[in-house]
Write an enzyme that holds these catalytic residues in place. Structure first.
Site, short mmCIF file in Angstrom:
data_model
loop_
_atom_site.label_atom_id
_atom_site.label_comp_id
_atom_site.label_asym_id
_atom_site.label_seq_id
_atom_site.Cartn_x
_atom_site.Cartn_y
_atom_site.Cartn_z
NE ARG A 150 -4.78 4.24 3.33
CZ ARG A 150 -4.33 3.22 4.07
NH1 ARG A 150 -4.08 3.41 5.37
NH2 ARG A 150 -4.11 2.04 3.53
CE LYS A 174 -8.20 3.18 2.36
NZ LYS A 174 -8.12 2.93 0.91
CG HIS A 245 -3.12 9.41 -1.23
ND1 HIS A 245 -3.20 9.85 0.08
CD2 HIS A 245 -4.22 8.65 -1.43
CE1 HIS A 245 -4.29 9.35 0.65
NE2 HIS A 245 -4.92 8.63 -0.26
NE ARG A 248 -0.96 5.65 1.17
CZ ARG A 248 -0.85 4.81 2.19
NH1 ARG A 248 -0.25 5.20 3.30
NH2 ARG A 248 -1.31 3.58 2.11
CG HIS A 271 -0.57 -1.02 0.89
ND1 HIS A 271 0.40 -0.76 -0.05
CD2 HIS A 271 -1.38 0.07 0.91
CE1 HIS A 271 0.18 0.43 -0.57
NE2 HIS A 271 -0.88 0.95 -0.01
CE1 TYR A 280 3.52 4.30 -4.29
CE2 TYR A 280 2.60 2.39 -3.19
CZ TYR A 280 2.54 3.72 -3.53
OH TYR A 280 1.48 4.49 -3.11
#
Length: 299
Positions: A150, A174, A245, A248, A271, A280
């Site tokens: 990120r 995160k 992003h 990414r 994730h 994706y």
């Protein structure tokens, strides 16, 4: 005109999110903003947050729709309220969760914007290694595309998180979750060149553990780097709509196009839920169909 005074439970809740969940400042600010808007509305109707029921919740959601709020905004708000009232329920401040039977708005899943491999090559070729700032930018772009970080993770990267000898970068993402991501030979080479020729010049006489400092020797902002990406895209003649992003997304899409396992991509992106990564696969499938139509004799 009365002065608005926020319900004290909002700050107690946000402090709990910070200490227990380790959420980012931006995420905490979003929770605080959502809850204060909701709280202000309920106070105007004569209700405290611990007194709100489904009827008051529905009234507020309808009010937001009437003001033109997007579905995505309403879905995020409802997510904030679910978490807040779940917190109050655990604290025995309420006996029933008013969000329990409310359904979130159905959202169309947007495919993330990406770049082709040729466009990525053009973008990465733009920065000039002879200029300290552009040498830094080139190393950042190479690392971003090689790892799928990120942008916030990239600009806040510190020296202790890098191991050029092992070719790894250690990321705390995160929720405070840590992951090790391989950098690849090209990114390692660019970073080594940047360390040798440019970083000391950018820092001047300052000391910093930030890997990619600004021209003032401080940590760069996300916005600054985003402007730098747009500059190189313009110079490379890339007219595709970009986002912070974009690299990414390209990282994930190109890995899947070349046969990477979805769960591996999930781990590399950081994730927590595989369903977040699965979007994706749609991008990769669309690209494969496009290639088939372009190159197959009966496409």
């Amino acid at each position: 005109m009365s002065v608005y005074c926020a319900d004290p439970w909002i700050e107690v809740f946000v402090d709990d999110l910070w200490s227990v969940k380790g959420l980012s400042d931006n995420t905490l600010a979003a929770y605080r903003t959502d809850l204060r808007h909701f709280d202000r509305f309920q106070q105007q109707q004569g209700y405290r947050l611990v007194e709100v029921g489904q009827e008051q919740l529905r009234s507020y959601l309808a009010h937001r729709v009437a003001q033109g709020a997007a579905r995505s905004s309403s879905a995020r708000l409802l997510s904030s309220l679910r978490r807040f009232y779940g917190f109050l329920l655990l604290r025995h401040e309420i006996s029933l969760d008013p969000t329990a039977r409310l359904e979130s708005p159905k959202l169309a899943r947007k495919l993330p914007g990406s770049l082709s491999e040729a466009q990525i090559d053009s973008l990465l070729a733009e920065p000039d290694d002879g200029d300290p700032l552009e040498c830094r930018d080139k190393a950042m772009l190479e690392l971003l595309y090689a790892t799928g970080l990120r942008v916030t993770e990239l600009v806040s990267l510190t020296m202790e998180q890098l191991s050029l000898r092992q070719g790894l970068v250690r990321i705390v993402g995160k929720g405070g979750k840590e992951r090790l991501v391989p950098m690849g030979e090209m990114a390692v080479a660019e970073i080594e060149g940047y360390f040798k020729f440019a970083r000391a010049e950018l820092l001047g006489h300052k000391q910093s553990d930030v890997v990619f400092p600004s021209r003032r020797g401080q940590m760069m902002t996300r916005q600054t780097f985003w402007h730098r990406i747009k500059l190189y895209a313009l110079r490379a003649g890339i007219d595709t709509q970009l986002s912070p992003h974009t690299l990414r997304h390209a990282f994930a899409t190109h890995l899947l196009n070349h046969g990477a396992d979805l769960r591996v991509v999930q781990l590399l992106l950081g994730h927590s839920d595989l369903s977040t990564t699965q979007i994706y696969t749609h991008v990769a499938r669309a690209r494969l169909q496009e290639l088939h139509s372009e190159h197959h004799p009966r496409g």
